[in-house]
Structure formats: C-alpha cells, structure tokens
Scaffold this motif. Structure first.
Motif, short mmCIF file in Angstrom:
data_model
loop_
_atom_site.label_atom_id
_atom_site.label_comp_id
_atom_site.label_asym_id
_atom_site.label_seq_id
_atom_site.Cartn_x
_atom_site.Cartn_y
_atom_site.Cartn_z
N GLY A 1 0.80 -1.22 0.00
CA GLY A 1 0.00 0.00 0.00
C GLY A 1 0.83 1.27 0.00
N LYS A 2 2.13 1.12 -0.18
CA LYS A 2 2.98 2.31 -0.08
C LYS A 2 4.08 2.23 -1.12
N ARG A 3 4.16 3.26 -1.91
CA ARG A 3 5.06 3.28 -3.05
C ARG A 3 6.50 2.93 -2.72
N SER A 4 7.00 3.46 -1.61
CA SER A 4 8.42 3.25 -1.31
C SER A 4 8.73 1.80 -0.93
N LEU A 5 7.69 1.02 -0.64
CA LEU A 5 7.91 -0.37 -0.26
C LEU A 5 7.79 -1.33 -1.44
N VAL A 6 7.32 -0.82 -2.57
CA VAL A 6 7.08 -1.71 -3.72
C VAL A 6 8.38 -2.32 -4.21
N GLU A 7 9.41 -1.50 -4.38
CA GLU A 7 10.66 -2.05 -4.89
C GLU A 7 11.27 -3.12 -4.00
N PRO A 8 11.52 -2.85 -2.71
CA PRO A 8 12.13 -3.92 -1.91
C PRO A 8 11.30 -5.19 -1.88
N MET A 9 9.98 -5.05 -1.86
CA MET A 9 9.17 -6.26 -1.78
C MET A 9 9.06 -6.97 -3.13
N ALA A 10 9.17 -6.22 -4.21
CA ALA A 10 9.20 -6.86 -5.53
C ALA A 10 10.48 -7.67 -5.67
N LEU A 11 11.59 -7.10 -5.25
CA LEU A 11 12.86 -7.83 -5.31
C LEU A 11 12.80 -9.08 -4.42
N ALA A 12 12.23 -8.91 -3.25
CA ALA A 12 12.13 -10.04 -2.32
C ALA A 12 11.24 -11.14 -2.88
N ALA A 13 10.17 -10.76 -3.55
CA ALA A 13 9.25 -11.75 -4.11
C ALA A 13 9.97 -12.60 -5.16
N VAL A 14 10.77 -11.95 -5.98
CA VAL A 14 11.51 -12.70 -7.00
C VAL A 14 12.52 -13.63 -6.33
N ALA A 15 13.19 -13.13 -5.30
CA ALA A 15 14.15 -13.97 -4.59
C ALA A 15 13.47 -15.16 -3.93
N ALA A 16 12.22 -14.97 -3.50
CA ALA A 16 11.48 -16.05 -2.83
C ALA A 16 10.93 -17.07 -3.81
N GLY A 17 11.03 -16.78 -5.11
CA GLY A 17 10.60 -17.76 -6.10
C GLY A 17 9.32 -17.45 -6.85
N ALA A 18 8.84 -16.20 -6.76
CA ALA A 18 7.60 -15.85 -7.46
C ALA A 18 7.77 -16.00 -8.97
N ASP A 19 6.68 -16.42 -9.63
CA ASP A 19 6.69 -16.58 -11.09
C ASP A 19 6.30 -15.29 -11.81
N GLY A 20 5.88 -14.30 -11.06
CA GLY A 20 5.48 -13.05 -11.69
C GLY A 20 5.18 -12.00 -10.65
N LEU A 21 4.97 -10.78 -11.12
CA LEU A 21 4.69 -9.64 -10.25
C LEU A 21 3.58 -8.81 -10.87
N LEU A 22 2.74 -8.26 -10.03
CA LEU A 22 1.71 -7.31 -10.45
C LEU A 22 2.11 -5.97 -9.87
N ILE A 23 2.37 -4.98 -10.71
CA ILE A 23 2.86 -3.71 -10.19
C ILE A 23 2.02 -2.57 -10.74
N GLU A 24 1.53 -1.73 -9.82
CA GLU A 24 0.71 -0.60 -10.24
C GLU A 24 1.58 0.56 -10.68
N VAL A 25 1.30 1.04 -11.90
CA VAL A 25 2.04 2.17 -12.46
C VAL A 25 1.01 3.18 -12.95
N HIS A 26 1.22 4.43 -12.62
CA HIS A 26 0.26 5.48 -13.02
C HIS A 26 1.07 6.70 -13.46
N PRO A 27 0.67 7.35 -14.54
CA PRO A 27 1.46 8.50 -15.01
C PRO A 27 1.42 9.67 -14.04
N ASP A 28 0.41 9.76 -13.20
CA ASP A 28 0.27 10.90 -12.30
C ASP A 28 -0.40 10.41 -11.01
N PRO A 29 0.36 9.69 -10.17
CA PRO A 29 -0.25 9.00 -9.02
C PRO A 29 -1.07 9.93 -8.12
N GLN A 30 -0.64 11.19 -8.05
CA GLN A 30 -1.32 12.08 -7.13
C GLN A 30 -2.76 12.36 -7.57
#
Lengths: 342, 342, 342, 342
Positions: free
Chosen positions: A280-309
């Motif tokens: 739920g927090k942008r700054s945590l997406v990267e570390p947890m995405a990296l961790a998910a891959v290290a843990a063996g995940a087959d894929g990632l769902l990542i929210e990207v928005h041109p103007d999050p605000q």
C-alpha cells in the motif's frame, strides 16, 4: 481423518464411534494409547460433509483431518509444474516458466491516454503484461467504480498498441463473457476468493484465471478456491499473493512472501505476487518486488500510473513510469541471481 | 482529513500541499507545531477518491481521516434507533425493539421433514423467526451446496406451518428476485460482505436485509457494506456479528461481542449475533448466546438440527431441539435482567 | 502424537519413522490408508522435546499432537473446579465459587488519597477486592512507571481502610517477595504471560497468582503458563481474559469472551475477565462486564478512578466511582439470572 | 496530537477541551470544519501520560497522535544509518554496513561437540557470527530449558575455535552481567520485547543488544522497545524481524519482510531477519533468507544443527551444515544483485 476420543471415553463410546465411521462408508483403525484412544478413519474423507462431523458423537474429543481437502490443485496428484500461457501470437507469455512475468499498469483504467502512456512505458521498460481495472470493487459507494465495458475496450487498445496481453478483474458471473471477450486473463479479486459462483463461472471460461488470495484467506482456502475453478473445467489457474490482514498497521496489508514457497510445495500452479496492494505504499514496492523474485515468485503485479497524485484509485501505492523503469533492471539482477530472468 | 507534513518539510512542500488541497476543492487550515506542521482539510472528504491521496505529495508524512466514511449508516446523521420489521401479518417481528428476536433453524435445508421438525420445535420453545440455507457457500466444491429453489420452497412451508418469518442467504445478484419472492429477509453471508454488486442488488430489493460481518471485516467495513445497501434505496438493514478470524484456533472464529455496543454507538441499525458460527462448537453456543443478550444484541441466530451428527453442514455447532428448548428460558432470564425479553 | 507420512512415502521411510519412534521410547501403531499411511505414537508425548521432531524424517508430511501439552492445569486430571481463596480474615474472598468477585481500583496507584477514595467507593458499591498497579509496564520509557514499593504500601492502607484484599502486578522475579509481603494476590500481566522465570518465581510464592492472557496468547499457551506456576508448587492460580490483539482497531483489544467457557471446559482453574483493558473504552466496560458474567466468568477486574481525565494511566477506560456504583446492581441482576451473585 | 470533537459538540465542550489542553501545557489550534471541529495540540505530546487522555472530555470523539512516540530510535532525529560493531579483534563484524552478516548456529546449546561442529562448518561456509541459546524460553515446563552458564562457556569455546563473535539470549535482569561476560551480543527474545526491566538492564550493558520483535509486536512497539534500551544508555541496538502471529497456520509464524524497509525508513538502526523462527520449517528457510537479503536486511539468523532430528529444540526448522553450505553461495548471489555481499 483421525477421531480422538476423550480421556475416559467408555467402551460404548468407542464402539459407537466405530459404528458411525463404518456407517459413513469408512474403515476404522483403532489405536489405544496410554491416555487416549484414537481411531483412524480410512478412506477419502474429502467426501465427508464436514471435517468435524464425528465431533458430535459421545466421547469424541476432536477430529483431525489428515488428507488435504483439495486434489486437482495438489502437487501430490500433479507433480510437475503447471505453465499457464496467457495471450496469443508473438506477445503471448508463459506464467510459471523461467521468465518472471511482470504485469504493470494502473489500478483503475481512467482514459485511453492514461492506459496508452502506461502500457508503452511499461513495455519499453520490459513488462510482459498489462494490468488495469475496468470493474473496481471499492469500499465506499461514493468512490469511483470503474469505467466498465468502456474500460475493457481501452485495455484492448493498450494491448493493440504494445502487444502486451491484458489481465483485468471480473466481479460478477454475468460479466464473465464480456471480460473474457476483451481480456487475455480473468482476475478474481481478493474479496471474491470465496465467491463460489464466480469461481465456477470463471472455471467455465476458456481464458486463464488469476486468483488472488483473500484478505484473510488461508493458503488452504486459496487452494480450495483454485479447486473450484479447476473442478469446473479450467486448468489454467495462476495464484496471487497480495498481502493478508494482520494486526500490524504500518503497511496496508502484510505481504506474506512465505506463501510463495509454501504454495509451490503444496501445488503445481504458478504463483505471482502483488507488492503494490501487499504494502500500500510506493516506497515499499521495490524492496518487496525484489524479495518476491528472490522467494521464487513466477510473476509480479505492479501498479504504475502516469500521475499518481491524481489517480482515481490507489495513488499512494502506484509507481510513476520513471520509477518503474528504474525498478526493472534491479529485478533483472535478482532474477538472474536465482537463475531466472524478467 | 488532516495532512501531516514530515519533520523538516520545506516551505515549498507546505505550499504545494496547500495548493493541492485547494485544487481538490477543500479549504486548508495550517497549524505549525514544534516538530511537525499539520494541515486540516476542511470539507466533505468522503468525496476524496482515496484516503491516502495526499500522501504522494513531496514532504507529506501521512493523511489521517477525521470523518467516518459512512453517512447513511451513521448515528451522527440518524440519531434514533432503526427498528426493522420482518414478515407480514400476525407473525411479523420487529428487530431492534425491546424484544430480543431469536432466529432458529438448520444450517442447510435438507428436507421438508427436517425443516418442519425444527420450525415447530423452535416455535414451541419461543423462537421468533426461522433460519435455514437453501444456497450454501461451501469451502469445498465437493461439499453439499444446498437445495436451491427447492430449499426456498421448503422454508416457505416451514413458515406456513408455524407463522415464523424466514431469513435465508442469497449468494448472487441473479438470485435476489427469487429469494425475495420466497423469504422475508435476505441474508448476505460473511464471504459476501464486500461483494458490492450483491449489496447493491439487495439494496434494490423490498425485503429487509441481514448483513453479516466478513471473516476479517472491520466494523467500519461492515458499516460501509450497510452504506452500499442503504445508498441503493433499502433502509431496512440488520447487522450481524458472527465471529472474526484471529490467531486463536480453540474456537472456529473469535466472537467479537464488543462489536455489539460499538455498532450501537456508531450506527442506528439493529445488531444481531450468531453464536453458532461465532464459536463453531455446540457447547459454547449457550454461554455466548447469553453473553450476546447481556451485551445488548437485538437478536440471535441459532443453528438447530434434529440430528446434528447426520447434518450435511455445520453439525458440530448445531443444537438439538431439546437443547434449544432448554436454552430459551435461560435467555429469557438474562434478557429480563437487562430490561428486555425474548 | 500421530505421524502422517507423505503420499508416496516408501516402505523404507515408513520403517525409518517406526524405528525413530521406538528409539524415542514410544510404541508405534501403523495404519495404512488409501492415500496416506499414518503412525500413531503411543506414550506420553509431553516428554517429546518438540511437537514437530519427527517432521524432519524422510517421507514424513506432518506430526499432529493428540494430547494436550498441559497436565496439572487440565480438567482431565482434576475434574472438580478449583476455588482460590484470596486474603485473610473476614474480608477473604473465594474466586471460583458462586459469588462473582468484582475487583475494582485504579490502573496505577497515584496517591493515598486516590486509592482510599476509590477503595471506599468500590467497597460501598459492593466490590470484593481492590486492584491497582504499583509497578507499571508502560510502552514508553517516558510514561509514568508507577510508585513501586510506596505504591504497595498505599494499597495495603486501602485494604486496612476497607477490608478488601489487594491484587497487584509483579513484573520481576526480584520483586516477588516484596509484592507477596504487601499484597494478597500476585498479578502477572499480559506482557509477562511467557516470562517463564517470573512464572516460576510466582509458583514458589505462597499467595495466589492471577495470570493474564498475553496480547497474542493462545488459550493453550495461557494454560501452559499456568502449568509453569502449578509445576513450581503453587496450586492457587486464577486465569484472566483481558482481550487479544486482532486486526480490528475500533477497540483497544478484542475481548474474547468465548475464552471463558473454553477455559472452563479445558481447565479446573477459575477465570476472570478484565473488560477495561479488553475494550480500552469506558462506554464499553458495562456491556462487556455484563456479558462476561453471562458467559460464566468467576470475577471481573474493573478500573475505577476518581478523576479519569487526570489519570496517569488508562484514563479513557476508567469508570468514575459514580459510574461503578450504577454498574453494580446491573451486574447483580445478570449474575442472578445465571444463578450467581456479585 | 489532534483532538477531534463529536459532531454537534457544544461551544462549551470546545472551550472545555481547549482549557484542558492548555492546563496540560500545550498550545491549542482550533479548526472548525463543516461537520467536525478539530483542535491541534501543539507541543511535545510524548510527555502526555496517555494518547487517549483527552478522550474522556465531554464532546470529544477521539484523539489522534501525530508525532511518533519514539525519538532516539527515530531517523527523524538521527538521519544517518547506525552501524553496530560486534566482537573484538580480527573477527569483529559490523552490522548495518555493506556486508550482510550471517549468524548461524543451533537453537539450543547442547554440548561442546555440537557447538564446535556447527561453528566450524558455519565459519567455513562463510558465516560471520555464531548464535546459540544457553537460556531457553520454552512453552512447556517439561521441555529442555537450556544449559545455562555451562552453555555460555561452550559458546565462548566455539568463538575461540573459529573467531566468530557470539550472540545469545538473556532472559532475566540478574543474568545480564553473566551473559555480557561471555557473549559479544545480548539477544532479547520475542517474548521479552516488552519486558521493560530487561530492556533497561540491557540498556546499561556495554555490549550490543539484538532486540527481536514480539510475536504480536507492532513495528512501533519494537521501536519503543529499542527506545527503552537507547534511553538507558546503550546506543548499539540491532532490530530483528522473526515472524509475527497471524491467522495463517501453514507456517509457524508469518515472516513480515516488509518490516525491513519500513524499519529502515522510520529508524537508523540495523535490521536483521530470522527466517528459521519466521517460518518454522526447514524447506522455507532458503527462499525466505534470499528474500530477506533482497528486501534489504543487514543480516540473517539461521539455525544450523548437526543432527536436526535429535535436536532438543526447533529441529524441524534447523538446516544441516551441508544445507547451510549450499545456501551461502545463493545468498552471495542475491546480495551481489542488490549491491552487497555476505
């Protein structure tokens, strides 16, 4: 199943339990311990109406299940990994193979411009699929509820522009044919993990299904949800860990990454992770995405928005396209470290 | 809403946040503390797409909601208690008045004989309504899924025989008209507390709705579910506490009885309690039913089955008719002690 | 204990598990099911170092405990209820008998005036014991930490003035003799439920011990905490439910009233309830106190402060003496309804 | 702090709240919204006895804290990372620097042979520190409770043999000097995260302290625990995530890896992860160890036992020395991928 008798259960109680087990079509195996007598129930207890059914018998302390309640989703009955193919033609991707499949896009589809901008940036940065919500389950009736069919068409245009297959949520049985017509993969959201009619309707669809773990869904319940879909005829199920509800409020949810290896042990189905909803927090997406891959995940769902605000949904957890472009090479490095690639 | 700036946020960040607040149509109120600057956001922030929307701004530490996100369900906007009338004619009951309404019946409708036996015994012991499931949400696709329309007809015969109004679960939007035609009150089960399409469909029905709290539903989310129904036009909503999911496994769920007085403070809607699902164990139904009445519940949902050991669903938590008959005078005594009656 | 073999475990794995079970001094009972082989482990597995010890063997899927890990605290080994006598002389009270014992007083002892005012008001309203903290476990090092020995002396003066026996918390093994010298009952707080050295030190004291359930303590762990005390020689243990930590934040904790009948089934020890800490909110204390009595609690811990707004600890959940005086006759009515009195 | 008035609070209530805020030494900032009036409380509210203290005032709906309750542990007041040096001489290691510090060893010290075997294997495979328990907090009084002082001496011999600094748990204030004399780093276990006397005693020690998160400890409470140690004079605190208690039972605990980046944002202290206790299952240790490093952990605690099946504690989650040796190069690969090394 094992029936544990109470300390001091009478011989009559024990014989009553044995008779009841036989009446239900099982074979009893009696074992008298020093303090407790236990009775093994031999046979396929998945057919038993309720795990606790023998608990109402006199002298019975508890019933313990031994068999997992799912079969089609179980690795015991399907030892090799399932690889789910999503999309058609050159853009088709395989989820569950060596490539870690990154699915990127906005939480909610807001406009063609928005989707095209994100899809093109995501494609350029190396994403393999486009995600976005046309039907949005919102806690408040006063929040933006999604563009509906119009949103599906916009997503299809995003696919046209980039070749990325589209995954999007379906919320009702009636909408299954519509979503199936426009998207490449049907997403069942966390709130619907135990919406059994929806699971069965998606089980009859011909497109793959991505099933998200419920907010308080156990791993077993997630696999039982998959069992509903598989049992309805659709073998292409992708599981998704997206954070569970705990007492901790520093994050929106608690991302349970151990679910990845646990699901891999118990099941043959591919497992993806959603670090955006999971934290739920942008700054945590990267570390947890990296961790998910290290843990063996087959894929990632990542929210990207041109103007999050100015996002109509989930702005605080969305990356900008620039942040996403910086994330991808880091994901690549970790994927390589565990013998995979993005 | 309150926007809390980070320690050391620059003047430019503060002005940026103020501009953003104004851009969204709110009035800012600036307060500079010794360590932190906070900005009050004046206006109805229920219209804000997302509670955290300002959290993406530079220099912002967090956003804190001050207003409750629900309005129609709130006691602030509707100070007097709502009393929901269920059923027609002489058997009609009022939920939310001085009488504690006891709703009894089997978990699943299995046969006419079963329902009639339970309904008559329940009526005789003093129950005010008949409960029973025709559509059953089951964790396993291999479990009994309910008799469907046939089950609704059986329940209607139970009502004919006893005069007790019927409450039964509806699981899909398509089934709402059917359930509305046969039952007196539509139940939305715990797994569907955030099935927004179903909430809206029930909001358009003309029969009262009983909304059960989700397995990990917060009190606020339960009230937001009620808000969906109320906002769709149906003012007759009954809330139901039925146990939440916690780490404790000695009981099937943890019955959160404090939800009763909390909901009574926050909302004007009646609140009932389901000690059968809330505990999952027959021997705990009586103490928790008594406790629910003492805590101020307006009603109780109690599972009664003529032969729990052979029940197709939830046998371990069902009372026999004889146990139910013993419970009722004890409930009466506690109800009298708190100035009510059953 | 039951050892469940994996599907497809080899004969060698099965024989290996059997050998390992025998090596540990147990007798194996083999049962070959259609899909799984299970091996009953006959003997007192409380002696086993770790419940999961056999899980590391090849071919073993899981170990399931059948025996409860506690013995002295178990009703199986001590069927009759334990009644704990607290205090001396005419003011002595029995916890676990027909009278519901109400223990009232401030969260923290602040002054002689405060304690005397509360003790006299509580006594007049019908309380049976005086509670108050001299040693205070506070989340913040900057909060008031209690008056220590001075606070114990003040409590003793409160007892002198009213005859009410005193229960107060002890936080360290070193302080056990001191607290034992001044108080009538030693309280072990929630944060110390698994402070085994403290449990053992209190187990050697000659005064009764009230053991509070930890913030995330299971019922089994609470009973294991009691087992430590009982095993150290002190038979006078009172259990206390005081709310557990869940995802729900509308209340400070979630008061798990079903723990009362569950503990009564599993154990012979008396059970009291603390609705003040259990809810954290003054307006919820009365409904939950009434519910606790209806659920079968043997006593209540209620915070009362002459001026809650100026309380140095837990003001928001403290009743005023006037509110407490109004509560007592309502408690009496519910107690009478369930065949008891306060 | 912010005081939120109830809808419809009278002018007298508002003035009363303002007066009360001033009486406590704060400055009020009044903001009248459309529905609610809120009052900012300006000043250091860490001095306030209780966050909810103003909630007892007439007309007040709730109090919301704005400042974090910790100061010494906060990154706001100490922006640069803290690096904790453990041990002396050539084997000394820095926790919180670029090297990811792997601490390996048995759950419980059982014998000199066991410790030497593990220490030498761990050293050879690349571990930087030796872990092992001499004092063991065990749920059951009938389980092995550790070798005590003898165990400390054995650990010291393990250090002599390998040069690896030793971290070991201390459970009581009395034992702090003893553990400090033999070990290089004092570990405070999960069950003692809020044992404030122990925190203070370790705060007076001259060796670094590793503080484990409690089973249901929030991130804020963990930092408040660190605050106790820092406030007592010891600046060398290492935080440890070791899994939290949730409803999910597929793993022993739910390892909350998002705690790593969250703690890094909020605090300057190093953060290590214990995937052995965090999962409770040997096969999950490797994926979660890799994930922890990817998420940014500064170190890992890994249980290694020469013969896990005969371990006196935690066998099911212990790696063999051979498994540990295979893990290390995989950890190295992921560490390199995120710009670090082991």
């Amino acid at each position: 199943m094992i029936v544990v008798m109470k300390k001091g259960a009478s011989e009559q109680d024990i014989q009553g339990a044995i008779a009841s087990i036989q009446e239900q079509g099982f074979r009893p195996n009696l074992s008298r311990g020093e303090e407790r007598t236990i009775i093994g129930v031999i046979g396929d207890d998945r057919k038993v109406a309720d795990a606790g059914m023998f608990e109402t018998l006199p002298g019975v302390a508890e019933c313990v299940r031994v068999l997992k309640p799912y079969k089609l989703a179980s690795r015991d009955f399907h030892p090799q990994d399932t690889v789910v193919k999503v999309g058609q033609g050159p853009g088709a991707v395989e989820v569950g193979a060596r490539r870690v499949v990154v699915m990127a896009g906005p939480c909610a589809v807001e406009s063609l411009e928005q989707v095209k901008a994100v899809a093109e940036a995501a494609k350029k940065a190396g994403a393999a699929m486009l995600r976005g919500g046309a039907f949005k389950p919102r806690t408040s009736p006063y929040s933006f509820q999604g563009l509906g069919e119009e949103g599906l068409k916009i997503l299809a245009k995003g696919r046209e522009a980039t070749g990325l297959p589209v995954v999007t949520e379906v919320m009702t049985t009636e909408a299954v044919p519509l979503v199936e017509a426009w998207a490449d993969c049907l997403q069942i959201g966390a709130r619907n993990m135990q919406n059994y009619n929806l699971l069965q309707a998606c089980g009859k669809a011909r497109k793959p299904v991505m099933l998200k773990r419920g907010l308080s869904g156990t791993i077993e319940e997630l696999l039982m949800g998959a069992e509903y879909i598989l049992d309805s005829g659709n073998p292409n199920v992708i599981l998704c860990e997206r954070g569970i509800r705990t007492y901790e409020k520093a994050t929106r949810n608690t991302l349970d990454l151990s679910a990845v290896p646990v699901l891999k042990e118990l099941s043959h189905l591919p497992v993806v992770v959603d670090p955006s909803h999971g934290t739920g927090k942008r700054s945590l997406v990267e570390p947890m995405a990296l961790a998910a891959v290290a843990a063996g995940a087959d894929g990632l769902l990542i929210e990207v928005h041109p103007d999050p605000q100015r996002a109509l949904s989930d702005g605080p957890q969305s990356l900008t396209p620039a942040m996403f472009a910086e994330l991808m090479p880091r994901l690549q490095a970790v994927a390589r470290a565990v013998g995979r690639w993005v």
